[in-house]
Each structure stands twice: as C-alpha cells, then as structure tokens.
Design an enzyme around this catalytic site. Sequence first.
Site, PDB file in Angstrom:
ATOM      1  N   ASP A 229       5.233 -20.331  24.974  1.00  0.00           N
ATOM      2  CA  ASP A 229       6.348 -19.423  24.734  1.00  0.00           C
ATOM      3  C   ASP A 229       6.040 -18.078  25.385  1.00  0.00           C
ATOM      4  OD1 ASP A 229       8.886 -18.873  23.040  1.00  0.00           O
ATOM      5  OD2 ASP A 229       7.544 -17.210  22.532  1.00  0.00           O
ATOM      6  N   ILE A 230       7.067 -17.439  25.948  1.00  0.00           N
ATOM      7  CA  ILE A 230       6.883 -16.125  26.585  1.00  0.00           C
ATOM      8  C   ILE A 230       6.741 -15.063  25.500  1.00  0.00           C
ATOM      9  CG2 ILE A 230       7.881 -14.430  28.168  1.00  0.00           C
ATOM     10  CD1 ILE A 230       9.470 -16.677  29.446  1.00  0.00           C
ATOM     11  N   ASN A 237      14.854  -9.050  28.003  1.00  0.00           N
ATOM     12  CA  ASN A 237      16.315  -9.135  28.019  1.00  0.00           C
ATOM     13  C   ASN A 237      16.964  -7.830  27.595  1.00  0.00           C
ATOM     14  OD1 ASN A 237      16.703 -11.811  28.913  1.00  0.00           O
ATOM     15  ND2 ASN A 237      16.283 -12.627  26.871  1.00  0.00           N
ATOM     16  N   ASP A 246      16.970 -14.362  33.042  1.00  0.00           N
ATOM     17  CA  ASP A 246      17.140 -15.698  33.624  1.00  0.00           C
ATOM     18  C   ASP A 246      16.294 -15.855  34.885  1.00  0.00           C
ATOM     19  OD1 ASP A 246      18.888 -16.356  31.637  1.00  0.00           O
ATOM     20  OD2 ASP A 246      20.709 -16.089  32.830  1.00  0.00           O
ATOM     21  N   GLU A 272      13.051 -19.619  25.537  1.00  0.00           N
ATOM     22  CA  GLU A 272      11.937 -19.285  26.418  1.00  0.00           C
ATOM     23  C   GLU A 272      10.707 -20.141  26.126  1.00  0.00           C
ATOM     24  OE1 GLU A 272      11.983 -16.156  23.072  1.00  0.00           O
ATOM     25  OE2 GLU A 272      13.423 -17.235  24.309  1.00  0.00           O
TER      26      GLU A 272
END
Length: 359
Positions: A229-230, A237, A246, A272
């Site tokens: 996971d980021i 964002n 994106d 993500e």
Amino acid sequence: MPSNLNNTPQDPLYRRVQFLWALLWVMFITFLVLGILNYAINKVEWVAFMHWGTSLLSLLLIYWHRRAPQHVFGVSWAVVVTCALVLFAYIVVMEGRDYSLFWLALYPPVAFFLLGRRWGHILSSLVVGGNLIYVAYASQTWQPAPFTVHALLNIVIALAAFFAVLRHIEKTRSEAFHNLRDHSERLEYIAITDPLTGLVNRSRLDQALSRGLQRAKREQTTFAVILLDIDHFKRVNDTYGHQVGDRILIELAQLLRSNTRGSDTLGRWGGEEFLLVAESCSRQQAKVLAEKIRHAVAAFVFHADIHITISLGVASFHAGDDESSLVRRADEALYTAKANGRNCTVTELDLEIQKSPAV
C-alpha cells in the site's frame, strides 16, 4: 471499395458488401468478354447481346452500390435475380450445348452468401429446381451436343468462377473467425484488466490465488502473497489533485512490473493497494522480493518530482489455507507495517514473534 456504412470488419454486413462489390466487377468484366467471344468467334449474336446487356446492368448496379451503399440488400437481390434470369436464358438458348447446365452449380453459393440462409435456400431451390424441370421437358427436342473445345472452355470458366466464389467464402469464414477470436481476446483483456494501471484486476487476482493454492496443496510447493500500500497517498491526492494521483499509480504499476518475476501475478487489489501472487516462492524469498520492491519505489522519482514510499505485508501458504485466510494474514502484516512507521516490510513470522510473550 467505396466508403459506406458497412466497410468495417466489425459490421455483420462487411463481408457481404465486400463479396457483392467484387462480384459486380467480375460480372461486368466476364459478361463483357463473353459477349465479345460469342459475337466474334461463336457467331451467336443473341447470346452475345444477352451478355452485353448483363454487363451493362452490372455496371448500373455498381453505380447504384456506390451512390447508395446502405442499399446492400436491394443490390444483392438485384444481382441474385439477374443471375437467375441470365442462367435461365442461357440454358434456353444453348439447348444443352457446351455443358451450359454446369453454370447452375454456381448459383446456390452466390445466393446463400448474398441473401443469407433462408432466402438463399428458397431462391436456390426455385432457380435450380425450375431450370432442371424445364430441361427435363425441353431436352426431348434438343439435338445431340458433342463435346467440343468450346464446351471444355465453358467448363473451365465455370469451374474458375466456382473456385473463386468458394475461395472468397472460405476467406470470409476465416476472417470472421479470426475477428471473433480477436474480439473475444479484447473482451477477456478488458474483463481482467484494471483500466487505469493496466495490471490485472481483483477478479483475475482471485483466480491466480485459487490456482496457486490448488497447486501448492497438490504438489506440496511453496506459495506466497505480498500486499502493498502507498504510504500517505491521500496527501498526494489532496496536495496535487487526483489526476496527479492517477499518474503516480500508473508509474508505480510500471515500476512494480519491472521489479517482479515473470511467473508472478501482479494486480491492483483496490485503491492504492496492490497484490503480488508469487507461486513457488517461500516466505523468505517473498520478503527479499518485497524489500527489493520497497527500495526501488523509495529511490524512484515520480511525476512532478514526487517521492513516495510503500508498506508491505507478506504471507506464505500454510496447510489448510484458503484464499481468505492467506490474504487476511498478509493484510494483518501490512497493517502492522503501517503501525511500525511505514516504509517497511512485515511478514507473518514477524507478527508471530511480536505476539509471543517475552521470556
């Protein structure tokens, strides 16, 4: 071929239009030449004028087809009816000479291709059957017709036309099959691919998990999954906008793909999060691979000079595992990695050590 509504391979009428266009030109040239031969060599003026009239009619149908390509059925009917009338007139005039009946064999494939199965069957039965009934009654008054060079030439021309029609039908069938196969492959690709990243989607990952578990149970091989996971992706964002977010996901997908094995299944798990399904991979090997990915991401400069990190959870196959239990342990390891400060890899063994009471 003129531009029309049906000249794309995806259109059901595409191949009928192609065949009709080619047939009209063949009719125009063939009847023009046959008219010249019958007038100059065979001295059969009536047949020559009939051929020239058919050639002129073919040219008019070509003009109609060019000016109104949407009228493909009207032109097809005109061609089929014209061929029926020409065949009947030819058989009547020739009275069995030069093996003129041989041309009847060409009518059914043309009628079926241009009008479809129902009307092709009806017209073929009427035209072929009607001509044969006429021949059965009229042949009693015909003179014997010896086999001549003209008869041989007529058979050769009829066979050449018959082979050309069959070749086009087979070519059309083959093209339709390949087009259908390509379309099915595109649909399958769309069904299993995440549209943003180009990686496989959740559905395909579920299939890879099921296949990997079955193989691990059957062959007693190692099997592992890596869930990543980021870190703080919401900040990206919120700060740069979702379009930049994106772009980050797309670049990350490319980076992950270049740092995984060809036998691995890599896909977007959701948002993500990404899941790597690694067959024939032990927990230790999976941790080494996860660390390689983590360092590659941390060192990479993403769009707009953005740096990101990822957290990873690793779980390996245990006897009695199913898809849910295996992914759940990877998710617990990922959650622990985030709780430990992010930008790190945690395996299920690390969880067990943390949970064991201190001695």
